[in-house]
Motif scaffolding. Structure first.
Motif, PDB file in Angstrom:
ATOM      1  N   PRO A   1      18.195  45.463  50.523  1.00  0.00           N
ATOM      2  CA  PRO A   1      17.126  46.400  50.907  1.00  0.00           C
ATOM      3  C   PRO A   1      17.662  47.516  51.802  1.00  0.00           C
ATOM      4  CG  PRO A   1      16.370  44.135  51.113  1.00  0.00           C
ATOM      5  CD  PRO A   1      17.853  44.073  50.845  1.00  0.00           C
ATOM      6  N   GLY A   2      17.337  48.734  51.436  1.00  0.00           N
ATOM      7  CA  GLY A   2      17.816  49.869  52.203  1.00  0.00           C
ATOM      8  C   GLY A   2      19.252  50.228  51.918  1.00  0.00           C
ATOM      9  N   GLY A   3      19.910  49.439  51.044  1.00  0.00           N
ATOM     10  CA  GLY A   3      21.311  49.688  50.714  1.00  0.00           C
ATOM     11  C   GLY A   3      21.482  50.016  49.247  1.00  0.00           C
ATOM     12  N   ILE A   4      21.626  48.964  48.427  1.00  0.00           N
ATOM     13  CA  ILE A   4      21.862  49.179  47.005  1.00  0.00           C
ATOM     14  C   ILE A   4      21.318  48.018  46.202  1.00  0.00           C
ATOM     15  CG2 ILE A   4      24.180  48.170  47.203  1.00  0.00           C
ATOM     16  CD1 ILE A   4      25.046  49.988  44.882  1.00  0.00           C
ATOM     17  N   THR A   5      20.746  48.322  45.068  1.00  0.00           N
ATOM     18  CA  THR A   5      20.355  47.321  44.075  1.00  0.00           C
ATOM     19  C   THR A   5      21.065  47.670  42.777  1.00  0.00           C
ATOM     20  OG1 THR A   5      18.175  46.982  45.074  1.00  0.00           O
ATOM     21  CG2 THR A   5      18.452  46.322  42.776  1.00  0.00           C
ATOM     22  N   PHE A   6      21.770  46.681  42.210  1.00  0.00           N
ATOM     23  CA  PHE A   6      22.530  46.924  40.984  1.00  0.00           C
ATOM     24  C   PHE A   6      22.642  45.610  40.239  1.00  0.00           C
ATOM     25  CE2 PHE A   6      25.904  48.003  38.137  1.00  0.00           C
ATOM     26  CZ  PHE A   6      25.899  49.388  38.029  1.00  0.00           C
ATOM     27  N   LYS A   7      22.441  45.646  38.922  1.00  0.00           N
ATOM     28  CA  LYS A   7      22.516  44.420  38.126  1.00  0.00           C
ATOM     29  C   LYS A   7      23.305  44.684  36.849  1.00  0.00           C
ATOM     30  CE  LYS A   7      18.262  42.328  39.895  1.00  0.00           C
ATOM     31  NZ  LYS A   7      19.034  41.412  40.766  1.00  0.00           N
ATOM     32  N   GLU A   8      24.589  44.341  36.884  1.00  0.00           N
ATOM     33  CA  GLU A   8      25.412  44.477  35.688  1.00  0.00           C
ATOM     34  C   GLU A   8      24.877  43.618  34.544  1.00  0.00           C
ATOM     35  OE1 GLU A   8      29.982  45.665  36.748  1.00  0.00           O
ATOM     36  OE2 GLU A   8      29.459  43.549  36.931  1.00  0.00           O
ATOM     37  N   SER A   9      24.252  42.503  34.890  1.00  0.00           N
ATOM     38  CA  SER A   9      23.779  41.571  33.862  1.00  0.00           C
ATOM     39  C   SER A   9      22.683  42.164  32.984  1.00  0.00           C
ATOM     40  CB  SER A   9      23.276  40.277  34.498  1.00  0.00           C
ATOM     41  OG  SER A   9      22.181  40.528  35.357  1.00  0.00           O
ATOM     42  N   GLU A  10      22.143  43.326  33.359  1.00  0.00           N
ATOM     43  CA  GLU A  10      21.165  43.992  32.507  1.00  0.00           C
ATOM     44  C   GLU A  10      21.789  44.396  31.172  1.00  0.00           C
ATOM     45  OE1 GLU A  10      18.352  46.067  35.980  1.00  0.00           O
ATOM     46  OE2 GLU A  10      19.751  47.277  34.792  1.00  0.00           O
ATOM     47  N   THR A  11      23.088  44.663  31.186  1.00  0.00           N
ATOM     48  CA  THR A  11      23.756  45.092  29.953  1.00  0.00           C
ATOM     49  C   THR A  11      25.020  44.307  29.629  1.00  0.00           C
ATOM     50  OG1 THR A  11      24.923  46.804  31.199  1.00  0.00           O
ATOM     51  CG2 THR A  11      22.890  47.463  30.088  1.00  0.00           C
ATOM     52  N   LEU A  12      25.674  43.739  30.641  1.00  0.00           N
ATOM     53  CA  LEU A  12      26.960  43.091  30.432  1.00  0.00           C
ATOM     54  C   LEU A  12      26.838  41.572  30.347  1.00  0.00           C
ATOM     55  CD1 LEU A  12      29.216  45.067  32.953  1.00  0.00           C
ATOM     56  CD2 LEU A  12      28.915  45.498  30.501  1.00  0.00           C
ATOM     57  N   SER A  13      27.778  40.966  29.632  1.00  0.00           N
ATOM     58  CA  SER A  13      27.921  39.512  29.602  1.00  0.00           C
ATOM     59  C   SER A  13      29.135  39.135  30.448  1.00  0.00           C
ATOM     60  CB  SER A  13      28.128  39.015  28.167  1.00  0.00           C
ATOM     61  OG  SER A  13      26.986  39.285  27.379  1.00  0.00           O
ATOM     62  N   PRO A  14      29.136  37.945  31.059  1.00  0.00           N
ATOM     63  CA  PRO A  14      30.282  37.536  31.880  1.00  0.00           C
ATOM     64  C   PRO A  14      31.422  36.974  31.028  1.00  0.00           C
ATOM     65  CG  PRO A  14      28.614  35.835  31.914  1.00  0.00           C
ATOM     66  CD  PRO A  14      28.039  36.967  31.110  1.00  0.00           C
ATOM     67  N   GLY A  15      32.641  37.154  31.511  1.00  0.00           N
ATOM     68  CA  GLY A  15      33.782  36.507  30.886  1.00  0.00           C
ATOM     69  C   GLY A  15      33.787  35.023  31.213  1.00  0.00           C
ATOM     70  N   ASN A  16      34.605  34.261  30.490  1.00  0.00           N
ATOM     71  CA  ASN A  16      34.618  32.809  30.690  1.00  0.00           C
ATOM     72  C   ASN A  16      36.024  32.246  30.858  1.00  0.00           C
ATOM     73  OD1 ASN A  16      35.613  33.016  28.111  1.00  0.00           O
ATOM     74  ND2 ASN A  16      33.989  31.828  27.134  1.00  0.00           N
ATOM     75  N   GLN A  17      36.969  33.091  31.295  1.00  0.00           N
ATOM     76  CA  GLN A  17      38.308  32.578  31.533  1.00  0.00           C
ATOM     77  C   GLN A  17      38.999  33.351  32.643  1.00  0.00           C
ATOM     78  OE1 GLN A  17      40.308  33.076  27.751  1.00  0.00           O
ATOM     79  NE2 GLN A  17      40.992  35.137  28.250  1.00  0.00           N
ATOM     80  N   LEU A  18      39.950  32.677  33.288  1.00  0.00           N
ATOM     81  CA  LEU A  18      40.791  33.321  34.287  1.00  0.00           C
ATOM     82  C   LEU A  18      42.026  33.882  33.597  1.00  0.00           C
ATOM     83  CD1 LEU A  18      40.499  30.800  37.244  1.00  0.00           C
ATOM     84  CD2 LEU A  18      38.966  32.643  36.569  1.00  0.00           C
ATOM     85  N   THR A  19      42.682  34.844  34.249  1.00  0.00           N
ATOM     86  CA  THR A  19      43.734  35.597  33.564  1.00  0.00           C
ATOM     87  C   THR A  19      44.985  35.697  34.425  1.00  0.00           C
ATOM     88  OG1 THR A  19      42.025  36.903  32.460  1.00  0.00           O
ATOM     89  CG2 THR A  19      44.267  37.761  32.405  1.00  0.00           C
ATOM     90  N   VAL A  20      46.073  35.146  33.912  1.00  0.00           N
ATOM     91  CA  VAL A  20      47.383  35.227  34.547  1.00  0.00           C
ATOM     92  C   VAL A  20      48.381  35.718  33.502  1.00  0.00           C
ATOM     93  CG1 VAL A  20      49.286  33.873  35.502  1.00  0.00           C
ATOM     94  CG2 VAL A  20      46.949  33.426  36.247  1.00  0.00           C
ATOM     95  N   PHE A  21      49.269  36.597  33.909  1.00  0.00           N
ATOM     96  CA  PHE A  21      50.346  36.989  32.988  1.00  0.00           C
ATOM     97  C   PHE A  21      51.670  37.005  33.739  1.00  0.00           C
ATOM     98  CE2 PHE A  21      49.192  41.006  34.891  1.00  0.00           C
ATOM     99  CZ  PHE A  21      50.333  41.789  34.870  1.00  0.00           C
ATOM    100  N   GLU A  22      52.740  36.867  32.971  1.00  0.00           N
ATOM    101  CA  GLU A  22      54.070  36.761  33.560  1.00  0.00           C
ATOM    102  C   GLU A  22      54.868  38.032  33.331  1.00  0.00           C
ATOM    103  OE1 GLU A  22      56.355  33.224  33.521  1.00  0.00           O
ATOM    104  OE2 GLU A  22      54.748  32.026  32.628  1.00  0.00           O
ATOM    105  N   THR A  23      55.635  38.397  34.338  1.00  0.00           N
ATOM    106  CA  THR A  23      56.622  39.467  34.224  1.00  0.00           C
ATOM    107  C   THR A  23      57.966  38.866  34.625  1.00  0.00           C
ATOM    108  OG1 THR A  23      56.543  40.253  36.518  1.00  0.00           O
ATOM    109  CG2 THR A  23      54.831  41.058  35.014  1.00  0.00           C
ATOM    110  N   GLU A  24      59.034  39.652  34.474  1.00  0.00           N
ATOM    111  CA  GLU A  24      60.337  39.160  34.921  1.00  0.00           C
ATOM    112  C   GLU A  24      60.413  39.109  36.439  1.00  0.00           C
ATOM    113  OE1 GLU A  24      60.940  43.626  34.145  1.00  0.00           O
ATOM    114  OE2 GLU A  24      59.747  41.967  33.365  1.00  0.00           O
ATOM    115  N   MET A  25      59.430  39.742  37.138  1.00  0.00           N
ATOM    116  CA  MET A  25      59.415  39.714  38.595  1.00  0.00           C
ATOM    117  C   MET A  25      58.637  38.515  39.125  1.00  0.00           C
ATOM    118  SD  MET A  25      59.211  43.066  37.318  1.00  0.00           S
ATOM    119  CE  MET A  25      57.565  43.691  37.638  1.00  0.00           C
ATOM    120  N   CYS A  26      57.405  38.338  38.648  1.00  0.00           N
ATOM    121  CA  CYS A  26      56.562  37.258  39.137  1.00  0.00           C
ATOM    122  C   CYS A  26      55.340  37.109  38.246  1.00  0.00           C
ATOM    123  CB  CYS A  26      56.111  37.524  40.583  1.00  0.00           C
ATOM    124  SG  CYS A  26      54.945  38.918  40.757  1.00  0.00           S
ATOM    125  N   LYS A  27      54.556  36.073  38.501  1.00  0.00           N
ATOM    126  CA  LYS A  27      53.265  35.903  37.845  1.00  0.00           C
ATOM    127  C   LYS A  27      52.218  36.723  38.594  1.00  0.00           C
ATOM    128  CE  LYS A  27      53.564  31.272  35.807  1.00  0.00           C
ATOM    129  NZ  LYS A  27      52.952  29.907  35.812  1.00  0.00           N
TER     130      LYS A  27
END
Length: 280
Positions: free
Chosen positions: A124-150
């Motif tokens: 209230p008095g700040g911000i109201t926002f709802k991504e869920s009005e149009t977006l669906s949530p992802g269902n996985q975490l994301t890690v990728f590897e490089t030659e430097m680090c994960k």
């Protein structure tokens, strides 16, 4: 740089209403970042589209067949960098997602992160926002590897969920990346604070990469892209100007912090498991 050190570029760009111009500007910044010695280039959340539920559908693309994905693939290959593509609105069938694509030095998409925790708030008095009005949530975490680090990836609101960062650390990540467009209410209060908290909790580097929005936009981004080291120190921080921010990652710092403050070795999993079972 040595094998323990590499440079990342945080691309804080102004996002306008024309997708083609937004993407072209991002590609130009990627080239500049490579010229400055960057190994990893990170774009901001929603970099090809204005941020707002009324824009997501019209700006959405399929991944990786869309124009933005093709441009990022080519840029990663031409510049020989790992490219964390901020996020774009993704269309998959009849669903929309807020999605980050990750590209290796050969221009291959090695991972895709769909924002897991949607930004639904009402202050209230700040911000109201709802991504869920149009977006669906992802269902996985994301890690990728490089030659430097994960590297572990989240998007904006994902940074508020410490369990996610803990899992990434337990999976061996030494750098966590959060493209994010915090607003003018929560940004000054929480954006840097959350990055420092995730860094100290998990003894990792944390990069938060934000867009800037044009004057008169429906949504105003706080900006202030930031890199924090495992001690919780701010390595570099932007303000309200369009810029590429550079930070040098030293993985020996991760090792040093974890040796000197060995929280992972002292975690009382026996106690925590008992609590989970309801025995206390």
């Amino acid at each position: 740089m040595s094998s323990n050190k590499f440079r990342i570029a945080l691309v804080q760009l102004v996002v306008g209403g024309t997708k083609e111009n937004n993407v072209k500007k991002a590609i130009d910044f990627i080239k500049q970042a490579k010229e400055k010695g960057s190994d990893v280039v990170i774009l901001p959340e929603c970099f090809n589209s204005p941020y707002g539920t009324k824009y997501f559908s019209s700006y959405a693309e399929e991944i990786p067949s869309g124009e933005t994905s093709k441009a990022l693939s080519q840029a990663a290959k031409e510049n020989n960098v790992y490219l964390i593509g901020g996020s774009i609105p993704e269309r998959d069938g009849n669903k929309l997602y807020n999605t980050c694509t990750i590209w290796n030095r050969s221009g291959q998409m090695v991972a895709k992160h769909r924002k897991v925790h949607l930004f639904d708030i009402d202050i209230p008095g700040g911000i109201t926002f709802k991504e869920s009005e149009t977006l669906s949530p992802g269902n996985q975490l994301t890690v990728f590897e490089t030659e430097m680090c994960k590297i572990g990836v989240g998007i904006c609101y994902d940074i508020r969920f410490e369990e996610m960062a803990r899992i990434y650390r337990n999976m061996g990540c030494q750098l966590l990346v959060y493209p994010g467009a915090f607003n003018m209410t929560t940004g000054p209060l929480h954006w840097q604070l959350l990055q420092r908290a995730r860094a100290v909790d998990n003894q990792v580097y944390v990069a938060g990469v934000a867009p800037l929005t044009e004057k008169g936009s429906d949504y105003t981004s706080w900006g202030h892209s930031t890199l924090v080291d495992p001690w919780g120190k701010v390595v570099v921080e932007g303000e309200f100007s369009e810029a590429i921010l550079y930070g040098d990652i030293d993985l020996s710092t991760v090792k040093e912090v974890r040796q000197q403050i060995p929280v992972s070795l002292q975690r009382r999993t026996d106690l925590y498991d008992t609590v989970k079972k309801g025995e206390i």
